[in-house]
Design an enzyme around this catalytic site. Structure first.
Site, PDB file in Angstrom:
ATOM      1  N   SER A 114       5.491   1.199  14.320  1.00  0.00           N
ATOM      2  CA  SER A 114       5.753   1.289  12.787  1.00  0.00           C
ATOM      3  C   SER A 114       5.151   2.269  12.184  1.00  0.00           C
ATOM      4  O   SER A 114       4.022   2.868  12.541  1.00  0.00           O
ATOM      5  CB  SER A 114       5.322   0.003  12.266  1.00  0.00           C
ATOM      6  OG  SER A 114       4.072  -0.038  12.057  1.00  0.00           O
ATOM      7  N   LYS A 115       5.905   2.620  11.078  1.00  0.00           N
ATOM      8  CA  LYS A 115       5.306   3.936  10.179  1.00  0.00           C
ATOM      9  C   LYS A 115       4.144   3.491   9.780  1.00  0.00           C
ATOM     10  O   LYS A 115       3.262   4.664   9.129  1.00  0.00           O
ATOM     11  CB  LYS A 115       6.286   4.266   9.184  1.00  0.00           C
ATOM     12  CG  LYS A 115       6.535   3.418   8.315  1.00  0.00           C
ATOM     13  CD  LYS A 115       7.518   3.980   7.216  1.00  0.00           C
ATOM     14  CE  LYS A 115       8.209   2.956   6.162  1.00  0.00           C
ATOM     15  NZ  LYS A 115       9.145   3.517   5.436  1.00  0.00           N
ATOM     16  N   ARG A 116       3.633   2.365   9.517  1.00  0.00           N
ATOM     17  CA  ARG A 116       2.382   2.122   9.058  1.00  0.00           C
ATOM     18  C   ARG A 116       1.090   2.541  10.004  1.00  0.00           C
ATOM     19  O   ARG A 116       0.199   2.956   9.781  1.00  0.00           O
ATOM     20  CB  ARG A 116       2.134   0.328   9.075  1.00  0.00           C
ATOM     21  CG  ARG A 116       3.029  -0.368   7.955  1.00  0.00           C
ATOM     22  CD  ARG A 116       2.105  -1.485   7.422  1.00  0.00           C
ATOM     23  NE  ARG A 116       2.133  -1.664   6.039  1.00  0.00           N
ATOM     24  CZ  ARG A 116       1.391  -2.117   5.231  1.00  0.00           C
ATOM     25  NH1 ARG A 116       0.746  -3.223   5.689  1.00  0.00           N
ATOM     26  NH2 ARG A 116       1.394  -2.201   3.952  1.00  0.00           N
ATOM     27  N   GLU A 165       4.696   4.305   1.658  1.00  0.00           N
ATOM     28  CA  GLU A 165       5.601   3.765   2.734  1.00  0.00           C
ATOM     29  C   GLU A 165       6.868   3.260   2.218  1.00  0.00           C
ATOM     30  O   GLU A 165       7.816   3.102   2.912  1.00  0.00           O
ATOM     31  CB  GLU A 165       4.911   2.557   3.414  1.00  0.00           C
ATOM     32  CG  GLU A 165       4.002   3.118   4.461  1.00  0.00           C
ATOM     33  CD  GLU A 165       2.776   2.013   4.906  1.00  0.00           C
ATOM     34  OE1 GLU A 165       3.122   0.700   4.701  1.00  0.00           O
ATOM     35  OE2 GLU A 165       1.903   2.256   5.608  1.00  0.00           O
ATOM     36  N   ARG A 179       1.725  10.878   4.495  1.00  0.00           N
ATOM     37  CA  ARG A 179       0.787   9.610   5.121  1.00  0.00           C
ATOM     38  C   ARG A 179      -0.161   9.863   6.228  1.00  0.00           C
ATOM     39  O   ARG A 179      -1.073   9.177   6.097  1.00  0.00           O
ATOM     40  CB  ARG A 179       1.715   8.605   5.009  1.00  0.00           C
ATOM     41  CG  ARG A 179       2.514   7.974   3.802  1.00  0.00           C
ATOM     42  CD  ARG A 179       3.311   6.759   4.168  1.00  0.00           C
ATOM     43  NE  ARG A 179       4.610   7.186   4.740  1.00  0.00           N
ATOM     44  CZ  ARG A 179       4.864   7.024   5.902  1.00  0.00           C
ATOM     45  NH1 ARG A 179       4.272   6.104   6.813  1.00  0.00           N
ATOM     46  NH2 ARG A 179       5.831   7.289   6.486  1.00  0.00           N
TER      47      ARG A 179
END
Ligand code: GLU
Length: 492
Positions: free
Chosen positions: A252-254, A406, A464
């Site tokens: 996940s991009k998190r 996000e 990010r």
């Protein structure tokens, strides 16, 4: 039978490595059988779909060399290949299902649906709403219909029993019908849901094999039933394992950059990324790690896919990229790839307005604009010494920004500015003071080009990644802090 496979991305956001992964396996499967590979854009979610995202998906897949035989850009005999242009087709098939009694108009209001779910919950039943729950007394149904209430079209589903689905990798999958809801097929605005559009299109486009992510397994019973209702043969299903972060959670991009744009901006070679994606759950018969797309196609065998969650590991990818650079590129090849990467007219033109007003000699360009040509900047704790914020507030600010970024739907300077403004109000900081640490995190220096423009140009994942890197060099977020931050963030 000609094998036909497809990739069917939804254009909502950045082009995801998971899309490239599934595209790669569909392409290899089709080519190995002398078949065709199709690209279809599933943009039925009109709120979240954007033309920009679609363009990025096409660009990224082209960049990776995953070429399709039919699609919205190249056309083909089964078009249009964009679902938003096929509305009439779905409406007609929904009408057929209503007529044959396999679907029904549902006039239930949102409140009623909540109540129905509540009562199922109270009775200890599965929350899936079944046709029997949704049915209205005949007169009430007729009244709402005559009065023209807003409604959706839902499919009939069995109340009990077991649905048996075959999967090319997983064998027999059994799902309890009790868990399957009366899926909405047409929304109240007349647009189809994924399920209806996907099944209708796979059939009309002659798709024979559906290789897709494991997250769609739960949809398989509904799809199978729709094929039965229509009297169509269902394509063979193959649910691929999900890509994972090194901690085994779903990629996940998190936690990790997931956008192909990021890997491109970082200077990975497309052939190395494709090679690495080919290693996700799959291996060459001789287990060699480095191979080309053509070699993968030549040796492809879907049964060699292993279901243990493949880990997408940046270090491994970087190592493999190094091999491709050193072993496959001669001086000329390196030069060409380097120029294509960032020393090309398009990219330099993009950063030119940032640089031109700020230099007196060309020799100032590289020191000023180096952050446009690098990964995470070389910074440490001391880089933030001049920032007038306590450590916790500083980390919190960066973390909040990461979270806000996000979910920014379109990565434009104005949208980013709006996020930053909102945070500056929350932290009661002047924009300048709020941006000071962001500036360092992004550009690696305290004097450079505009940070807002830099973030807009560098893209979402790269931005990010740099903010997260800054948080790490500042000591990271402890579990306790994370809890506090999340609570405060939710109240924002
Ligand atoms: N539009 C779906 C997605 O975004 C396609 C899923 C499928 O392949 O059936 O992944």
């Amino acid at each position: 039978m000609t094998v036909r496979t497809r990739i069917a991305p939804s254009p909502t956001g950045d082009p995801h490595v998971g899309t490239a992964y599934i595209a790669l396996f569909n392409l290899c499967f089709a080519r190995q059988h002398g078949g065709q590979f199709i690209l279809r854009i599933e943009d039925t979610d009109r709120v979240r779909s954007t033309a920009e995202s679609e363009q990025m998906i096409l660009d990224s897949l082209h960049w990776l060399g995953l070429e399709w035989d039919e699609g919205p850009d190249v056309g083909g005999p089964h078009g249009p290949y964009r679902q938003s242009e096929r509305g009439d087709i779905y409406a007609e098939y929904a009408r057929q299902l209503i007529e044959s009694g396999h679907a029904f108009k549902c006039y239930r209001t949102g409140e009623e649906l909540d109540e129905l779910r509540e009562s199922r919950k109270a009775a200890g039943m599965h929350l899936a709403l079944k046709p029997a729950d949704l049915a209205l007394p005949a007169e009430e149904q007729a009244r709402r219909e005559t009065e023209g209430w807003s409604h959706v079209v839902r499919m009939q589903v069995p109340a009990t029993g077991t649905c048996v689905v075959q999967d090319m990798l997983r064998g027999t999958i059994e799902v309890d019908w009790a868990q399957v809801d009366a899926q909405i097929l047409l929304k109240s605005d007349g647009m189809p849901t994924y399920h209806l559009a996907n099944v209708v299109d796979d059939h009309l486009m002659g798709i024979t094999h559906v290789l897709r992510g494991e997250e769609w397994i739960n949809s398989a019973p509904k799809h199978q039933l729709l094929y039965e209702y229509f009297g169509w043969e269902m394509p063979a299903l193959c649910h691929m394992p999900l890509l994972r972060n090194p901690d085994k959670s779903k990629l996940s991009k998190r936690k990790n950059p997931t956008s192909i744009n990021y890997y491109r901006r970082m200077g990975y070679l497309p052939q190395a990324v494709t090679n690495y994606l080919g290693r996700m759950g799959w291996s060459m018969p001789d287990e060699r790690e480095k191979f080309s797309l053509n070699e993968m196609m030549a040796h492809f065998d879907i049964q060699r896919v292993s279901l243990g969650g493949p880990v997408f590991d940046l270090e491994k990818l970087t190592w493999l990229n190094g091999l491709h650079i050193r072993e496959d590129l001669d001086d000329e090849g390196f030069l060409k790839a380097l120029m294509e990467w960032a020393f090309n007219e398009q990219y330099v033109k993009e950063i030119l307005p940032q640089v031109r007003p700020r230099v007196e000699t060309f020799s100032e360009v590289a020191p000023l604009a180096g952050h446009f040509f690098s990964g995470v900047p070389q910074i440490n704790e001391a880089s933030f010494d001049a920032v007038k914020l306590g450590r916790e507030d500083l980390i919190k600010l960066l973390q909040f920004l990461v979270w806000r970024f996000e979910v920014v739907p379109a990565w434009h300077k104005e949208a980013l500015l709006a996020e930053v403004k909102e945070l500056s109000a929350h932290f009661e900081l002047k924009m300048k003071d709020l941006l000071a640490p962001v500036f360092i995190a992004i550009t690696g220096s305290s004097a450079s080009t505009s940070v807002m423009d830099a973030m807009a140009i560098l893209g979402s994942d790269m931005t990010r990644a740099r903010l997260r890197h800054a948080i790490e060099v500042l000591g990271g977020v402890s579990k306790k802090q994370a809890k506090r931050f999340e609570k405060e963030y939710r109240e924002l």
